[in-house]
Write an enzyme that holds these catalytic residues in place. Structure first.
Site, mmCIF file in Angstrom:
data_model
loop_
_atom_site.group_PDB
_atom_site.id
_atom_site.type_symbol
_atom_site.label_atom_id
_atom_site.label_comp_id
_atom_site.label_asym_id
_atom_site.label_seq_id
_atom_site.Cartn_x
_atom_site.Cartn_y
_atom_site.Cartn_z
ATOM 1 N N ARG A 52 0.845 -1.166 -0.083
ATOM 2 C CA ARG A 52 -0.020 -0.025 0.100
ATOM 3 C C ARG A 52 0.972 1.315 -0.037
ATOM 4 O O ARG A 52 0.578 2.319 -0.528
ATOM 5 C CB ARG A 52 -1.015 -0.064 1.051
ATOM 6 C CG ARG A 52 -2.035 0.972 1.221
ATOM 7 C CD ARG A 52 -3.155 0.843 2.203
ATOM 8 N NE ARG A 52 -2.493 1.093 3.466
ATOM 9 C CZ ARG A 52 -3.107 0.940 4.556
ATOM 10 N NH1 ARG A 52 -4.525 0.437 4.560
ATOM 11 N NH2 ARG A 52 -2.628 1.103 5.896
ATOM 12 N N LYS A 152 -2.647 6.799 1.206
ATOM 13 C CA LYS A 152 -2.417 7.171 2.619
ATOM 14 C C LYS A 152 -1.265 8.252 2.366
ATOM 15 O O LYS A 152 -0.206 7.991 2.946
ATOM 16 C CB LYS A 152 -2.111 5.977 3.274
ATOM 17 C CG LYS A 152 -2.206 6.030 4.858
ATOM 18 C CD LYS A 152 -2.284 4.799 5.386
ATOM 19 C CE LYS A 152 -2.134 4.662 6.994
ATOM 20 N NZ LYS A 152 -3.373 5.621 7.367
ATOM 21 N N GLU A 185 -15.971 6.281 5.595
ATOM 22 C CA GLU A 185 -15.179 5.695 6.517
ATOM 23 C C GLU A 185 -15.103 6.560 7.606
ATOM 24 O O GLU A 185 -15.565 7.680 7.526
ATOM 25 C CB GLU A 185 -13.963 5.291 5.984
ATOM 26 C CG GLU A 185 -13.296 6.560 5.655
ATOM 27 C CD GLU A 185 -11.689 5.998 4.900
ATOM 28 O OE1 GLU A 185 -10.978 5.064 5.108
ATOM 29 O OE2 GLU A 185 -11.234 6.982 4.209
HETATM 30 N N1 PXG Z 1 -9.294 4.814 7.125
HETATM 31 C C1 PXG Z 1 -8.312 5.968 7.381
HETATM 32 C C2 PXG Z 1 -8.552 6.889 6.860
HETATM 33 C C3 PXG Z 1 -7.059 5.432 8.042
HETATM 34 O O1 PXG Z 1 -6.258 6.385 8.066
HETATM 35 C C4 PXG Z 1 -7.959 3.147 8.118
HETATM 36 C C5 PXG Z 1 -9.182 3.483 7.415
HETATM 37 C C6 PXG Z 1 -7.636 1.623 8.622
HETATM 38 O O2 PXG Z 1 -6.655 1.034 7.782
HETATM 39 P P1 PXG Z 1 -5.703 -0.168 8.316
HETATM 40 O O3 PXG Z 1 -4.804 -0.482 7.150
HETATM 41 O O4 PXG Z 1 -4.880 0.378 9.673
HETATM 42 O O5 PXG Z 1 -6.586 -1.291 8.745
HETATM 43 C C7 PXG Z 1 -6.920 4.122 8.406
HETATM 44 C C8 PXG Z 1 -5.551 3.951 9.124
HETATM 45 C C9 PXG Z 1 -4.009 7.294 13.922
HETATM 46 C C10 PXG Z 1 -3.996 6.433 12.664
HETATM 47 O O6 PXG Z 1 -3.128 7.664 14.604
HETATM 48 C C11 PXG Z 1 -5.002 5.870 12.205
HETATM 49 C C12 PXG Z 1 -4.384 5.036 11.053
HETATM 50 C C13 PXG Z 1 -3.197 4.735 10.642
HETATM 51 C C14 PXG Z 1 -2.154 5.528 11.240
HETATM 52 C C15 PXG Z 1 -2.886 6.314 12.515
HETATM 53 O O7 PXG Z 1 -5.511 7.544 14.410
HETATM 54 N N2 PXG Z 1 -5.550 4.622 10.393
#
Ligand code: PXG
Length: 292
Positions: A52, A152, A185
């Site tokens: 990713r 991301k 989301e």
């Molecule tokens: N949606 C968004 C916008 C995210 O940023 C997810 C979904 C979930 O993705 P994963 O691959 O982790 O299942 C994310 C990921 C934080 C933080 O500090 C949050 C994420 C990544 C890093 C830090 O809140 N979320």
């Protein structure tokens, strides 16, 4: 022992781990990142996160200066260097140092790789036991024609604006709708609902980050023969759902019991959510890259 932070192939003590104020990651949010977790020295779904990261970078025409293999090695090295058994890795690639203009060519291919491996910070236990109360934000998801939510990138301001709305109202998370009113989301998590034993989650087309945890949940549904469909839905479907839960690397699976002040289902964490969480916990013991 002070935290050791990786920058471009070298480890620095936290107080010496510095980048230029002219880095375009800082000046413009020009860069990409990943949040990765290790469970008992198993780096969960590391290859998926690396894939990713390289996809996000390609989408903003950012050339990562090291290969995937080297990146995987570096992430493992950062965890080992800090003697982390259960850890959290923030992997960042910035456009690098340029000048005050936003033209990325000024960064002359100086893309910078930063790896911060630290202890994981979790939602307090009470939220898993009692479930979260969340809101729908007025801040809408970035339309897919703008900065695509599937990238991301270091530019998280839109999500942060929605998070501020949540926090100001005394909530932990906020749902972002797209410009057509479809649920996408939350600010840092994907969303799922359950109705009559069928699980629903928004599809890629509405504009979401393709979460690694989301992908695992979809796999669990297949394995457990639970019907799951990726279809667009509006927020009224959450209000009338039996269950709702969020997924993310940090949160894992967390139940939602209230949305916009309305109870979801019985107002308690649901049984389907519990099944997914149980199965997910099993995956964290087997899926990933073991530290040598
Ligand atoms: N949606 C968004 C916008 C995210 O940023 C997810 C979904 C979930 O993705 P994963 O691959 O982790 O299942 C994310 C990921 C934080 C933080 O500090 C949050 C994420 C990544 C890093 C830090 O809140 N979320």
């Amino acid at each position: 022992m002070p935290l050791k932070i990786y920058i471009d192939g070298k480890f620095y003590n936290k107080k010496d781990a510095k980048v230029s104020v002219l880095d375009h990651g800082l000046l413009y949010g020009d860069g990409v990142f990943e949040g990765i977790r290790s469970y008992n020295r198993l780096v969960f779904c590391l290859e998926k996160h690396i894939d990713r990261l390289y996809k996000s970078a390609a989408a903003i025409t950012l050339k990562i200066p090291i290969t995937r293999k080297e990146m995987i090695k570096a992430v493992c090295a950062a965890l080992k260097k800090n003697r982390l058994v259960d850890g959290y890795v923030r992997l960042i690639v910035t456009r690098g140092e340029g000048d005050l203009g936003l033209d990325p060519r000024k960064c002359k291919g100086n893309a910078r790789v930063i790896i911060i491996a630290d202890k994981i910070m979790l939602y307090p236990r009470k939220f898993y036991d009692a479930g979260l109360s969340i809101i729908t934000a007025r801040t809408q998801q970035n339309p897919i024609e703008t900065l695509h939510p599937g990238i991301k990138s270091l530019n998280y301001l839109n999500n942060i604006l929605a998070k501020i709305e949540a926090v100001n109202g005394g909530h932990e998370e906020a749902i972002m709708l797209n410009t057509k009113g479809y649920v996408t989301e939350c600010t840092g998590d994907n969303i799922f609902i359950v109705k009559n034993n069928v699980v629903y989650t928004p599809p890629a087309s509405v504009g979401i980050l393709m979460g690694v945890t989301r992908e695992m949940v979809i796999g669990i549904a297949k394995k457990k023969k639970i019907k799951l469909t990726q279809v667009p839905f509006k927020r009224n479907r959450i209000y009338t759902a039996d269950e709702c839960f969020l997924t993310g690397t940090a949160a894992e699976l967390i139940p939602v019991v209230k949305v916009d002040g309305k109870k979801v289902g019985t107002g308690l964490p649901g049984k389907t959510t519990a099944i997914f969480l149980q199965e997910f916990k099993e995956l964290t013991k087997t899926c990933g890259t073991k530290l040598s």
